[in-house]
Write a protein that holds these residues in place. Structure first.
Motif, mmCIF file in Angstrom:
data_model
loop_
_atom_site.group_PDB
_atom_site.id
_atom_site.type_symbol
_atom_site.label_atom_id
_atom_site.label_comp_id
_atom_site.label_asym_id
_atom_site.label_seq_id
_atom_site.Cartn_x
_atom_site.Cartn_y
_atom_site.Cartn_z
ATOM 1 N N GLU A 234 3.293 0.850 3.116
ATOM 2 C CA GLU A 234 3.024 -0.188 4.103
ATOM 3 C C GLU A 234 3.488 -1.534 3.560
ATOM 4 N N LYS B 216 0.838 -1.200 0.000
ATOM 5 C CA LYS B 216 0.000 0.000 0.000
ATOM 6 C C LYS B 216 0.870 1.245 0.000
ATOM 7 N N LYS C 230 5.801 0.452 8.479
ATOM 8 C CA LYS C 230 5.572 1.681 7.719
ATOM 9 C C LYS C 230 6.909 2.279 7.297
ATOM 10 N N GLU D 219 0.586 5.514 0.534
ATOM 11 C CA GLU D 219 -0.259 6.626 0.995
ATOM 12 C C GLU D 219 0.472 7.950 0.786
ATOM 13 N N GLU D 220 -0.181 8.912 0.157
ATOM 14 C CA GLU D 220 0.384 10.257 0.012
ATOM 15 C C GLU D 220 0.177 11.012 1.304
ATOM 16 N N THR D 221 1.258 11.507 1.864
ATOM 17 C CA THR D 221 1.194 12.260 3.114
ATOM 18 C C THR D 221 1.976 13.561 2.938
#
Length: 263
Positions: free
Chosen positions: A44, A32, A50, A34-36
């Protein structure tokens, strides 16, 4: 103008297509993305770990580069003007007429042209838009129909600029502005690259609050972005100071990436 997050995503996609990027991705068994914001991306792994990746850009500062970037910004606003007003995407190439090349007569003048190529002039954006926007308005049919190209010249501060405006995308398939300029390329700017890494080192502790381990990806655009520098094989052995688990350098023009050595 390109959105910052979109550009970061493009850099990430390109990095993951390189040999070292693919290896890094597969090693961590990513399931996975994720844009942060801090860091820019969190991956992930299948074991729940992470993994953070911070992306930054490395552009060496120069008068030629700043002049090119400023003119390209104006050109991109003209591209957006055409899209907004006429629903017509356009690409633009800007050339500045260098009278020194044609007027040089003495040895000193020829040397000046050879050893100080390109331009560092900054041109008034409002004046450029005031001249080019009406030209776009008056030539919409020409830009919509083959050959879909116009090449107007304008005069700014006693200097001449040629705008090659096309209804086709540029060589990279994008509707953007490119500015032709010349400058000597700075070789192996290790100190400048270290400064970029240092800025991210200062934020490392904050990045680690959101992930188990964190990596840094430094992206080096080419001369099309006014970045007049290059690295030789010496970068393979040079050691940088980095707090990150690993740091990578991605060359946008060459589509290659390397892992930077750390102290």
């Amino acid at each position: 103008m390109k959105n910052h997050k979109i550009e970061e995503k493009e850099y990430l996609d390109c990095f993951l297509k390189t040999a070292i990027g693919k290896s890094w991705y597969e090693k961590h068994n990513i399931i996975k993305i994720e844009e942060t914001e801090s860091p820019d991306f969190i991956f992930e792994a299948n074991d729940g770990k992470k993994i953070g990746l911070e992306i930054t850009q490395f552009i060496i500062e120069s008068k030629h580069g700043k002049a090119m970037q400023a003119l390209a910004t104006t050109g991109n606003k003209l591209c957006q003007y055409s899209l907004n007003k006429h629903k017509l995407p356009i690409s633009i190439i800007i050339d500045k007429y260098d009278r020194r090349i044609h007027e040089a007569r003495t040895k000193a003048q020829f040397l000046e042209v050879c050893y100080n190529p390109g331009f560092i002039d900054r041109f008034d954006e409002k004046e450029i838009k005031a001249q080019i926007e009406p030209i776009i308005d008056d030539n919409i049919d020409k830009l919509k129909n083959f050959p879909r190209l116009i090449k107007p010249w304008i005069k700014i501060n006693d200097e001449y600029l040629c705008f090659s405006i096309s209804g086709f995308p540029d060589i990279n398939g994008k509707y953007e502005c490119f500015v032709n300029n010349e400058c000597f390329s700075l070789e192996n700017p290790f100190a400048s690259l270290q400064k970029i890494i240092d800025k991210k080192n200062q934020k490392y502790d904050n990045f680690k609050k959101h992930c188990d381990e964190c990596y840094l990806l430094v992206c080096k655009p080419g001369v099309s972005k006014g970045n007049y520098c290059h690295f030789t094989d010496k970068i393979q052995s040079h050691k940088f100071t980095s707090k990150f688990r690993n740091s990578f350098l991605y060359d946008v023009d060459d589509y290659t990436a390397i892992e930077l050595k750390s102290l």
